[in-house]
Scaffold this motif. Structure first.
Motif, mmCIF file in Angstrom:
data_model
loop_
_atom_site.group_PDB
_atom_site.id
_atom_site.type_symbol
_atom_site.label_atom_id
_atom_site.label_comp_id
_atom_site.label_asym_id
_atom_site.label_seq_id
_atom_site.Cartn_x
_atom_site.Cartn_y
_atom_site.Cartn_z
ATOM 1 N N ALA A 1 26.460 -2.432 32.174
ATOM 2 C CA ALA A 1 26.551 -3.513 31.196
ATOM 3 C C ALA A 1 26.680 -4.873 31.892
ATOM 4 O O ALA A 1 27.012 -4.966 33.079
ATOM 5 N N HIS A 2 26.415 -5.938 31.136
ATOM 6 C CA HIS A 2 26.595 -7.305 31.651
ATOM 7 C C HIS A 2 28.055 -7.745 31.536
ATOM 8 O O HIS A 2 28.527 -8.559 32.322
ATOM 9 N N ARG A 3 28.717 -7.194 30.524
ATOM 10 C CA ARG A 3 30.084 -7.614 30.210
ATOM 11 C C ARG A 3 30.802 -6.445 29.569
ATOM 12 O O ARG A 3 30.182 -5.628 28.882
ATOM 13 N N LEU B 1 26.481 -5.281 26.250
ATOM 14 C CA LEU B 1 27.939 -5.301 26.208
ATOM 15 C C LEU B 1 28.502 -3.894 26.187
ATOM 16 O O LEU B 1 28.058 -3.047 25.403
ATOM 17 N N THR C 1 19.213 -6.007 22.615
ATOM 18 C CA THR C 1 20.641 -6.305 22.619
ATOM 19 C C THR C 1 21.385 -4.997 22.397
ATOM 20 O O THR C 1 21.180 -4.329 21.384
ATOM 21 N N GLU D 1 21.911 -9.471 25.369
ATOM 22 C CA GLU D 1 23.072 -9.087 26.164
ATOM 23 C C GLU D 1 23.293 -7.576 26.098
ATOM 24 O O GLU D 1 22.917 -6.922 25.135
ATOM 25 N N GLU E 1 38.657 -8.696 29.597
ATOM 26 C CA GLU E 1 37.204 -8.837 29.588
ATOM 27 C C GLU E 1 36.719 -8.976 31.016
ATOM 28 O O GLU E 1 37.330 -9.679 31.822
ATOM 29 N N VAL F 1 28.264 -11.587 20.717
ATOM 30 C CA VAL F 1 27.269 -10.965 21.599
ATOM 31 C C VAL F 1 25.975 -11.759 21.472
ATOM 32 O O VAL F 1 25.459 -11.938 20.361
ATOM 33 N N LEU G 1 25.061 -2.770 22.406
ATOM 34 C CA LEU G 1 26.518 -2.655 22.401
ATOM 35 C C LEU G 1 26.840 -1.179 22.600
ATOM 36 O O LEU G 1 26.455 -0.349 21.789
ATOM 37 N N ILE H 1 33.129 -9.829 33.257
ATOM 38 C CA ILE H 1 31.738 -10.276 33.254
ATOM 39 C C ILE H 1 31.128 -9.919 34.599
ATOM 40 O O ILE H 1 31.695 -10.251 35.649
#
Length: 255
Positions: free
Chosen positions: A211-213, A37, A197, A35, A225, A31, A199, A227
Motif C-alpha cells: 500500500a501507499h499508506r 490505502l 483506487t 491511492e 498512520e 482517500v 482500500l 506513509i
C-alpha cells in the motif's frame, strides 16, 4: 488531488439499554483518486466494521461517508443497491465466484448486471484479463483453478466495471505465499496502470507493505498512520513492524 472517499467523524454503536458497544469512535480520513490505502488493526479493533460501513453493507450511527461526491449515509435502499453496483468493486477472502460459471462468465456477470452492451463486454474482459495474467484460464471453472487464479479472477470482476473504489477484505487470507505475491503484484499493476483506487483491510504486514499508506485502527480509533513515500517495500514493511513495537503492542495481535 481529487478525493474518491471522504470519511467524516463517523461513529458506530451496537446494542442498547446499558449494553452499548462503540465499534467506531469518531474516525475521519480521506482517500485520493489512484491511492492504495491499507487498514490494519487487531481483532476487534473496528477495521471490519469500518469496511462494512464504507461498502454500504452496514450503516453508521453518526457522521458521513462520501464516495465520488455522493453521501452514502443519506441514500435509500434502492439507491444504495445501484450505488454499490456502479461505484464499488469487491474482493473477498473467499473469492465469491459462482462455481457453475467459467472465469469469463464470472467477470462478464458484473458487466451484464450493469446493462453493458454485449459487443463491448468481450473487449473489456480480455483487456483486464491481460492486465491480471489470467487470459489463459478464462474458459476454466473455479474448481479447475488454483486459489491465486480464483482471486485474480475475482479481482478482474471487481475492476472490469471501472468502479470509483475497490474494497479488498483480507484478499490474501486464503492464499499461499507465492499466490499472495502474484495477487499483490496484480494489485500494484491495477493501481499504477489503471489508476484503480484501492482500500484494503489486512492483518498481514507483507500484504500491507504494497500500500501507499496505512491507517492503524485500535479500539475504534485511528491511532497511527504510515506513509510509504519513497521507501522500498522492504523498508516500508520494517516500518510497519516498528509501529506495532513502538505502540507497545504484540505483533501477533495485529499481523
Amino acid at each position: 488531488m481529487e478525493n474518491v472517499l471522504k470519511v467524516v467523524n463517523i461513529e458506530k454503536y451496537y446494542g442498547g439499554k446499558g449494553n452499548v458497544t462503540k465499534a467506531i469512535d469518531n474516525i475521519s480520513f480521506e482517500v485520493e483518486k489512484g491511492e492504495f490505502l491499507g487498514i490494519m488493526g487487531p481483532s476487534g479493533s473496528g477495521k471490519t466494521t469500518l469496511l462494512n460501513c464504507i461498502s454500504t453493507i452496514d450503516t453508521v450511527t453518526t457522521g458521513n461517508i462520501i464516495i465520488n461526491n455522493k453521501d452514502i449515509t443519506s441514500l435509500k435502499n434502492n439507491d444504495i443497491e445501484k450505488f454499490r453496483r456502479d461505484e464499488l468493486g469487491f474482493i473477498f477472502q473467499d473469492f465469491n465466484l459462482l462455481d457453475t460459471l467459467t472465469a469469463y462468465e464470472n467477470i462478464a456477470l458484473a458487466l451484464t448486471i450493469q446493462d453493458v452492451k454485449p459487443k463491448s463486454i468481450d473487449g473489456r474482459i480480455k483487456a483486464v484479463a491481460n492486465k491480471l495474467g489470467i487470459s489463459e484460464i478464462l474458459n476454466k471453472y473455479p474448481y479447475e483453478m488454483s486459489g491465486g487464479q480464483k482471486q485474480r479472477v475475482a479481482s478482474a470482476r471487481a475492476i472490469v466495471t471501472n468502479p470509483s473504489l475497490i474494497l479488498a477484505d483480507e484478499p490474501t487470507g486464503a492464499l499461499d505465499s507465492k499466490s499472495s505475491r502474484l495477487l499483490l503484484d496484480s494489485f500494484e499493476k491495477l493501481n499504477e496502470e489503471l489508476e484503480a483506487t484501492i482500500l484494503m483491510v489486512t492483518h498481514d504486514a507483507f500484504t500491507a507493505s504494497y500500500a501507499h499508506r496505512i491507517l492503524f485502527i485500535k479500539d475504534g480509533k485511528v491511532f497511527n498512520e504510515l506513509i510509504r513515500g519513497n521507501d522500498s517495500r522492504k523498508e516500508f514493511f520494517n516500518r510497519i513492524i516498528e509501529v506495532v513495537t513502538l505502540l507497545g503492542g504484540d505483533s501477533g495481535d495485529v499481523f
